[in-house]
Design a protein around this motif. Structure first.
Motif, PDB file in Angstrom:
ATOM      1  N   ARG A   1      -1.352  -0.834   3.244  1.00  0.00           N
ATOM      2  CA  ARG A   1      -0.191  -0.823   2.123  1.00  0.00           C
ATOM      3  C   ARG A   1       1.141  -1.560   2.935  1.00  0.00           C
ATOM      4  O   ARG A   1       1.876  -2.070   2.134  1.00  0.00           O
ATOM      5  CB  ARG A   1       0.252   0.365   1.882  1.00  0.00           C
ATOM      6  CG  ARG A   1      -0.005   0.666   0.582  1.00  0.00           C
ATOM      7  CD  ARG A   1       0.472   1.986  -0.177  1.00  0.00           C
ATOM      8  NE  ARG A   1       0.883   2.834   0.706  1.00  0.00           N
ATOM      9  CZ  ARG A   1       1.745   3.810   0.468  1.00  0.00           C
ATOM     10  NH1 ARG A   1       2.014   4.025  -0.956  1.00  0.00           N
ATOM     11  NH2 ARG A   1       2.149   4.913   1.246  1.00  0.00           N
ATOM     12  N   ASN A   2       1.269  -1.445   4.166  1.00  0.00           N
ATOM     13  CA  ASN A   2       2.451  -1.690   4.851  1.00  0.00           C
ATOM     14  C   ASN A   2       2.078  -3.089   5.712  1.00  0.00           C
ATOM     15  O   ASN A   2       3.157  -3.489   6.496  1.00  0.00           O
ATOM     16  CB  ASN A   2       2.602  -0.856   6.012  1.00  0.00           C
ATOM     17  CG  ASN A   2       3.119   0.584   5.210  1.00  0.00           C
ATOM     18  OD1 ASN A   2       3.921   0.515   4.184  1.00  0.00           O
ATOM     19  ND2 ASN A   2       2.681   1.782   5.761  1.00  0.00           N
ATOM     20  N   ILE A   3       1.176  -3.739   5.179  1.00  0.00           N
ATOM     21  CA  ILE A   3       1.113  -5.471   5.809  1.00  0.00           C
ATOM     22  C   ILE A   3       1.373  -6.286   4.756  1.00  0.00           C
ATOM     23  O   ILE A   3       0.598  -6.111   3.749  1.00  0.00           O
ATOM     24  CB  ILE A   3       0.049  -5.558   6.867  1.00  0.00           C
ATOM     25  CG1 ILE A   3      -0.083  -4.728   7.697  1.00  0.00           C
ATOM     26  CG2 ILE A   3      -0.254  -6.811   7.042  1.00  0.00           C
ATOM     27  CD1 ILE A   3      -1.356  -4.733   8.794  1.00  0.00           C
TER      28      ILE A   3
ATOM     29  N   GLU B   1      -2.366   3.657   4.920  1.00  0.00           N
ATOM     30  CA  GLU B   1      -1.175   3.414   5.211  1.00  0.00           C
ATOM     31  C   GLU B   1      -1.134   2.049   5.988  1.00  0.00           C
ATOM     32  O   GLU B   1      -0.046   1.227   6.386  1.00  0.00           O
ATOM     33  CB  GLU B   1      -0.796   4.428   6.600  1.00  0.00           C
ATOM     34  CG  GLU B   1      -0.439   5.660   6.007  1.00  0.00           C
ATOM     35  CD  GLU B   1       0.801   5.605   4.744  1.00  0.00           C
ATOM     36  OE1 GLU B   1       1.294   4.560   4.999  1.00  0.00           O
ATOM     37  OE2 GLU B   1       1.021   6.696   4.279  1.00  0.00           O
TER      38      GLU B   1
END
Lengths: 391, 444
Positions: free
Chosen positions: A123-125, A120
């Motif tokens: 993947r989100n940066i 999480e």
């Protein structure tokens, strides 16, 4: 007339003719404008510039290159660098991604939570931010040229990059290569023999152990027979002496430039998060009944995994996995942000020097498109082979 | 001799005993989830050590040792923690870039309009979805464009030669009228030849043309707003503008491409497929390079696009290809019976798509669309490479500012950027997961 116009077939034809005309007009207009603009800027269209002298240096080259080499040669260096960083990135990302993906399904609460957190967060940066972090924050914060950090006693890190021992091949090193090829041939033969034996007698010979022995034994034997033609060239570090001579000796060991390390790290860590998700969903796609049925047939957990779960999970995993490989290769073009000389970065330099925008962009597109078409062709072949045959 | 019966029946009920101590409570939970096997125990211990090793310095850096306030770099020079004072000082720049300070209310206003439009759109139960969508996709972009740039766009027209009439908004209006009339004439002719009511086809096309005219007129009106060059935009503003424009522009294009790829007309299918595969096959950076160096070559003399617009075009085309594939997935998920039923009712192709197929398939692909918005949002950072200052670019640029340069400034900036991007992307991915669950429930 009215019936003709309301006939779907003829309407389809008419629409397609109009469509082609409009598209053709648009393309012609673009080509016309481009030609006029190029003429105005005094740029000769065509790929002739590839033979001209490049005149700029490239820090990492896999084949010979000098400032006096041609633009074409420079682009080739860039292309090889792209392939190198993508290839290594794919290997690292796959290993890490499979570990994290399996860890997410672990029965150990902490392991699965940490794996989920990894996915999480990474993947989100944005990848570019991660690349900046590794390159500017980590690899620029290491000791200067006259100092070093040592990892595991053989890897040394300083601002000049990662210094590692270089494998030097002797004259008779080809014997070892030949031994590895022969070992692989024997392994294939043994596997076939094992399968035949199993279907004939019901007992499976210890194929795995035999193959492992062959794989290790033959090359090792060859190494000694050929007179030990391999050795490592360890980077030499001068701690004393005149100040300017301190640090790593230029011709010792192998230096991996920090741009490469940063790009490789960020690409593989980022893509591993996606691969972990692919692996997890692939394993979860195998229904529980399969595992239970395997257990009731008397298969051991390891056998269940190897013979029942993995083959079925692979069918689900491989298409999105190749997609991730393609993504990683495309993302390697972020190299331009840290000046790692990949195809796009070198192409950008060539573009700035020559102004041949159309040609350089076409080379980029050709390379990446060729790669994706190649991959999808291989994928199509694989899919056909692995597709579920319903009976 | 019979032995007395050994049967014993208890006449009291044995009270239920508490479960074994080590199978309930925190103890039991830990035995089951952390220490079930020796291997699990070892991994637990290793991970705990790793977490302490990794998280402690992070918390120390971002919270305990951090500097929270100060006027310049002096406060952060000696510190070994994050320099939040620097983030505080630069926050307006991170958000607006070099947008004039006196005009920043316009950006805020656009942001709040977006929030007001988005929130009811995202809540599944909120009413007026259709009106809401029209507001978001039709009215909001125009309002945002006028507010952010200042509007008062000078149309000059280019079809009528200068010798007949000098460039002016009037010339543009006349040209627009002529082109509209020609289009309407052909539509009418077609309707007449195929024996349909002329008014019907004319109404649709006429409404579209009138809508375009209204938007263009609005953009050319002088609202008394100071014009702001896009070169002065920066920070989160550029990130959001690129991401949202890319999204809104690629949605209709993506739908057309998806329909084109599934079309029965070979030429249209081939063209759509080539377009989609080419854009999907190349990295975004090459697309941005192309937009910034090749697009100017494609344009006729005298037409220039500014850097932001070029990036927007590149991003929109790139994203449209991905969007098309997402939507195609939705189109393929609609059972054949729906298509056949629509045809049996006598609907034409566009009626069938508009009333039967697209409403169903677009609903299915909402999670996919949110997913592709997340990747677009992350990819907007790449515009740094063609020289635009988005959120990350603005942070990157400010870290070298002499007023705040310190050993911790750069890392603080990156951590801040990472937290902001993470918050945006993570909440969107949660939302996508939420809609997905909701759809699953509906279908079951």
């Amino acid at each position: 007339m009215a019936t003709l116009l309301n006939n779907p077939t003829y309407r389809g034809y008419a629409f397609q003719i109009v469509f082609v005309l409009v598209l053709g007009w648009l393309v012609w207009d673009i080509i016309d404008n481009t030609a006029r603009n190029l003429q105005k800027a005094n740029i000769a269209a065509g790929y002739g510039f590839l033979d001209r002298t490049a005149g700029f240096g490239i820090v990492q080259k896999l084949v010979d290159y000098a400032e006096s080499s041609s633009y074409g040669r420079a682009l080739l260096i860039g292309l090889l660098n792209t392939l190198l960083v993508s290839g290594l990135g794919i290997i690292l990302a796959t290993v890490l991604g499979f570990i994290v993906g399996v860890a997410r399904l672990s029965s150990n609460w902490l392991v699965s939570r940490v794996a989920a957190a990894y996915v999480e967060i990474l993947r989100n940066i944005p990848l570019l931010l991660q690349l900046f972090f590794w390159y500017f924050m980590v690899l620029r914060a290491v000791p200067g040229m006259r100092e070093k950090w040592t990892l595991f006693g053989v890897f040394h890190l300083n601002i000049g990059g990662l210094h590692v021992p270089k494998l030097v091949l002797g004259e008779t090193a080809w014997v070892i290569g030949a031994a590895i090829l022969i070992a692989i041939a024997i392994m294939i033969f043994v596997a076939k023999w094992g399968a035949a034996r199993q279907s004939a007698t019901g007992y499976r010979p210890p194929v795995g152990w035999i193959n492992l022995a062959v794989l290790i034994g033959l090359p090792v034997a060859a190494f000694f027979v050929a007179g030990q033609p391999l050795h490592f060239d360890v980077p030499v570090f001068n701690e004393t002496g005149p100040l300017l001579m301190r640090g790593f000796q230029a011709d010792s060991g192998m230096t991996v430039i920090p741009e490469f390390v940063g790009l490789l790290l960020s690409l593989s860590l980022y893509t591993a998060a996606y691969i972990a998700e692919v692996v997890r969903s692939g394993i979860q796609a195998v229904s529980r009944g399969q595992t239970e049925a395997a257990a009731s047939l008397g298969l051991r957990p390891r056998q269940t995994l190897r013979l029942v779960v993995v083959p079925q999970a692979m069918r689900v995993i491989i298409p999105p996995l190749t997609n991730q490989y393609l993504n990683l290769t495309k993302n390697s073009s972020l190299a331009v942000a840290v000046a790692y000389p990949d195809l796009v970065a070198v192409g950008g330099t060539v573009l700035n020097q020559t102004g041949q925008a159309v040609e350089v962009v076409s080379i980029w597109m050709l390379f990446y498109l060729g790669l994706s078409f190649l991959t999808s062709a291989v994928m199509g072949y694989f899919n056909k082979r692995a597709a579920l045959v319903e009976r | 001799m019979n032995a007395p019966s050994q049967t014993f029946v208890s006449d009291v009920i044995i009270p239920a005993q508490a479960p074994p101590r080590n199978s309930v409570g925190i103890n039991g939970w830990m035995r089951k989830n952390l220490f079930s096997t020796p291997l699990n125990s070892i991994m637990t211990v290793i991970l705990v050590v790793f977490i302490v090793w990794a998280v402690t310095p992070f918390i120390r850096f971002t919270l305990i040792d951090a500097t929270w306030s100060g006027a310049d770099r002096q406060v952060c020079l000696q510190s070994s923690g994050a320099c939040w004072a620097y983030v505080k000082a630069y926050l307006p720049q991170f958000i607006y870039g070099r947008y004039p300070i006196g005009e920043r209310w316009r950006v805020d206003l656009v942001f709040w309009i977006l929030v007001i439009g988005m929130v009811p759109m995202l809540i599944p139960r909120a009413p007026f979805k259709r009106l809401n969508a029209i507001f978001l996709l039709g009215i909001f972009p125009v309002a945002a464009f006028i507010l952010l740039t200042g509007g008062h766009y000078q149309f000059a027209g280019r079809l009528i030669p200068n010798s007949i009439m000098p460039p002016s908004p009037l010339r543009f209006a006349i040209e627009f009228g002529i082109v509209s009339a020609v289009i309407l004439f052909f539509v009418g002719l077609f309707a007449w030849l195929s024996g349909r009511p002329i008014a019907g086809s004319g109404n649709v096309v006429g409404t579209i043309l009138a809508g375009i005219a209204a938007v263009l007129a609005l953009c050319s009106i002088d609202f008394g707003l100071v014009p702001v060059e896009t070169a002065n935009w920066g920070g989160l503003l550029v990130t959001l503008v690129v991401a949202i424009t890319g999204m809104i522009a690629s949605l209709p294009l993506g739908i057309l491409l998806a329909l084109g790829r599934r079309s029965e007309m070979p030429v249209v299918r081939l063209a759509s497929t080539i377009f989609i595969e080419v854009w999907r096959g190349v990295p975004l950076i090459t697309v941005l390079f192309m937009a910034s160096v090749m697009l100017p070559l494609f344009l006729p003399d005298g037409v220039t696009f500014d850097k932001l617009l070029r990036a927007l075009i590149g991003v929109a085309l790139f994203n449209a290809a991905y969007m098309a594939e997402t939507i195609r997935g939705g189109l393929q998920a609609i059972p054949r019976g729906q298509y056949e039923g629509a045809k049996a009712l006598g609907l034409g192709y566009w009626q069938m798509m508009r009333m039967i197929i697209l409403p169903q398939s677009l609903r299915i692909v909402i999670p996919g669309i949110v997913g592709s918005f997340i990747s677009l949002f992350k990819d907007t950072t790449l515009v740094i490479i063609i020289g635009l200052y988005d959120f990350l670019g603005q942070i990157q640029a400010s870290a070298n500012d002499a007023k705040w340069a310190s050993p911790v400034t750069g890392l603080t900036g990156y951590i801040f950027a990472a937290m902001v991007f993470w918050a945006f992307c993570f909440s969107m991915s949660r939302y996508a997961a939420f809609t997905e669950r909701r759809l699953d429930r509906g279908r079951r």
